[in-house]
Enzyme design. Structure first.
Site, mmCIF file in Angstrom:
data_model
loop_
_atom_site.group_PDB
_atom_site.id
_atom_site.type_symbol
_atom_site.label_atom_id
_atom_site.label_comp_id
_atom_site.label_asym_id
_atom_site.label_seq_id
_atom_site.Cartn_x
_atom_site.Cartn_y
_atom_site.Cartn_z
ATOM 1 N N ASN A 9 -2.058 -13.749 17.928
ATOM 2 C CA ASN A 9 -2.019 -15.226 18.025
ATOM 3 C C ASN A 9 -1.241 -15.371 18.434
ATOM 4 O O ASN A 9 -0.416 -16.024 17.028
ATOM 5 C CB ASN A 9 -3.286 -15.772 17.397
ATOM 6 N N LYS A 11 0.215 -18.854 19.143
ATOM 7 C CA LYS A 11 -0.358 -19.781 18.571
ATOM 8 C C LYS A 11 0.778 -20.398 19.581
ATOM 9 O O LYS A 11 1.475 -20.148 20.367
ATOM 10 C CB LYS A 11 0.570 -20.250 17.075
ATOM 11 N N HIS A 95 -10.237 -21.769 16.357
ATOM 12 C CA HIS A 95 -9.606 -21.678 15.422
ATOM 13 C C HIS A 95 -9.252 -22.471 14.512
ATOM 14 O O HIS A 95 -9.437 -24.030 14.653
ATOM 15 C CB HIS A 95 -8.485 -21.198 16.234
ATOM 16 N N GLU A 97 -7.190 -24.547 13.703
ATOM 17 C CA GLU A 97 -5.892 -25.324 14.128
ATOM 18 C C GLU A 97 -6.654 -26.310 15.070
ATOM 19 O O GLU A 97 -6.469 -27.423 15.543
ATOM 20 C CB GLU A 97 -4.926 -24.701 13.833
ATOM 21 N N GLU A 167 -11.289 -15.958 9.154
ATOM 22 C CA GLU A 167 -9.274 -16.902 8.550
ATOM 23 C C GLU A 167 -9.480 -18.290 7.447
ATOM 24 O O GLU A 167 -9.896 -18.903 8.032
ATOM 25 C CB GLU A 167 -9.451 -17.282 9.587
ATOM 26 N N GLY A 173 -0.861 -18.429 7.598
ATOM 27 C CA GLY A 173 0.539 -18.551 7.295
ATOM 28 C C GLY A 173 0.752 -19.474 6.565
ATOM 29 O O GLY A 173 2.445 -19.680 6.056
ATOM 30 N N SER A 212 -3.073 -13.826 7.060
ATOM 31 C CA SER A 212 -1.245 -13.611 6.699
ATOM 32 C C SER A 212 -1.310 -11.695 6.165
ATOM 33 O O SER A 212 -0.704 -10.763 5.844
ATOM 34 C CB SER A 212 -0.609 -14.055 5.053
HETATM 35 P P1 13P Z 1 -0.529 -16.003 10.090
HETATM 36 O O1 13P Z 1 -0.801 -14.725 10.141
HETATM 37 O O2 13P Z 1 0.461 -16.086 11.196
HETATM 38 O O3 13P Z 1 -1.567 -15.959 8.333
HETATM 39 O O4 13P Z 1 -1.601 -15.928 11.363
HETATM 40 C C1 13P Z 1 -3.367 -16.009 10.957
HETATM 41 C C2 13P Z 1 -4.143 -16.671 12.447
HETATM 42 O O5 13P Z 1 -4.228 -17.828 11.942
HETATM 43 C C3 13P Z 1 -4.358 -16.259 13.295
HETATM 44 O O6 13P Z 1 -5.309 -17.139 14.033
#
Ligand code: 13P
Length: 251
Positions: A9, A11, A95, A97, A167, A173, A212
């Site tokens: 992803n 982002k 997601h 976010e 997740e 992150g 992560s």
């Molecule tokens: P990270 O791997 O940067 O923690 O992000 C995970 C994520 O949100 C994947 O959709």
């Protein structure tokens, strides 16, 4: 045996130049492995670049969200049919976010899941609890509600061609990965919820972990019985790391 999937992803990261280098490295280094699929979910403007770079490779691609509507006066939105025109196989829906920063509700996530399927896209449905919810002991209630809203709307048959991604918000992150035991516990719970509706579909459902994931922890996470791959944020932007994580998914 369940299919494994490792999806990046990106982002809101990338540039034409940076993507070119990353995609060239994936193309050169990722080899088809029986039972394992790879994908990158990229910002909309890069779909053309990604399809040109990855056609004919073992790496599929997709988007990070889509409209719940098929067409119409929805300024700024992108439909599933448009994503299909650019060769997308996958689309991430729900997601955390999108839920927390853009106010997507469980119902809206369910509508997006179904919009994706109407167009032949494979939705990757994300669920996950915040740290506060985990500390209150509400993890199962939260992820259960997020999953069941989509199950109620799409039916268990909707999960024949879909993936689920757990997740935990506190692990995204932050460099703070859930332990393999914590991940396994939630994945088994989610699979059991699906199994209440259809044992066979539940057994075939790919449940990914995201939060992560790095080359150093991927193998132990993917070794858990109900973990069928990963949804990778930051590490998917670094070719060496993403390749290593993809390789960790082969049995
Ligand atoms: P990270 O791997 O940067 O923690 O992000 C995970 C994520 O949100 C994947 O959709």
């Amino acid at each position: 045996m369940r299919c494994r999937l490792v999806a990046g992803n990106w982002k809101m990261h990338g540039s034409l130049a940076a993507n070119q280098a990353l995609l060239a490295a994936l193309k050169a280094r990722l080899r088809q492995v029986e039972g394992v699929s790879y994908a990158v979910c990229v910002p909309f403007p890069y779909l053309n670049q990604v399809s040109a770079a990855l056609t004919g490779t073992p790496v599929a691609w997709g988007a990070q969200t889509l409209s719940e509507h098929d067409a119409g006066a929805y300024t700024g939105e992108v439909s599933g049919a448009m994503l299909r025109e650019f060769g997308c196989r996958y689309v991430i829906v729900g997601h955390s976010e999108r839920r927390s920063l853009f106010g997507e509700t469980d119902q809206q996530v369910a509508a997006k899941f179904m919009a994706a399927q109407r167009c032949g896209l494979v939705p990757i449905l994300c669920v996950g609890e915040t740290l506060e919810q985990r500390e209150r002991g509400d993890t199962q209630e939260v992820v259960g509600r997020q999953f069941e809203t989509v199950l109620n709307a799409a039916g268990i048959a909707g999960f024949v061609s879909a993936a689920l991604a757990y997740e935990p918000v506190w692990a995204i992150g932050t460099g703070k990965t859930a332990t393999p035991a914590q991940v396994q516990e939630v994945h088994a719970f989610l699979r059991a919820l699906a199994a209440k509706r259809d044992q066979g579909i539940a057994q075939e459902l790919s449940v990914l972990y995201g939060g992560s994931v790095k080359p150093g922890n991927a193998k132990e996470l993917f070794a858990m019985a109900d973990v069928d791959g990963g949804l990778i944020g930051g590490a998917s932007l670094v070719a060496d790391d993403f390749v290593a994580i993809c390789e960790a998914a082969s049995r």
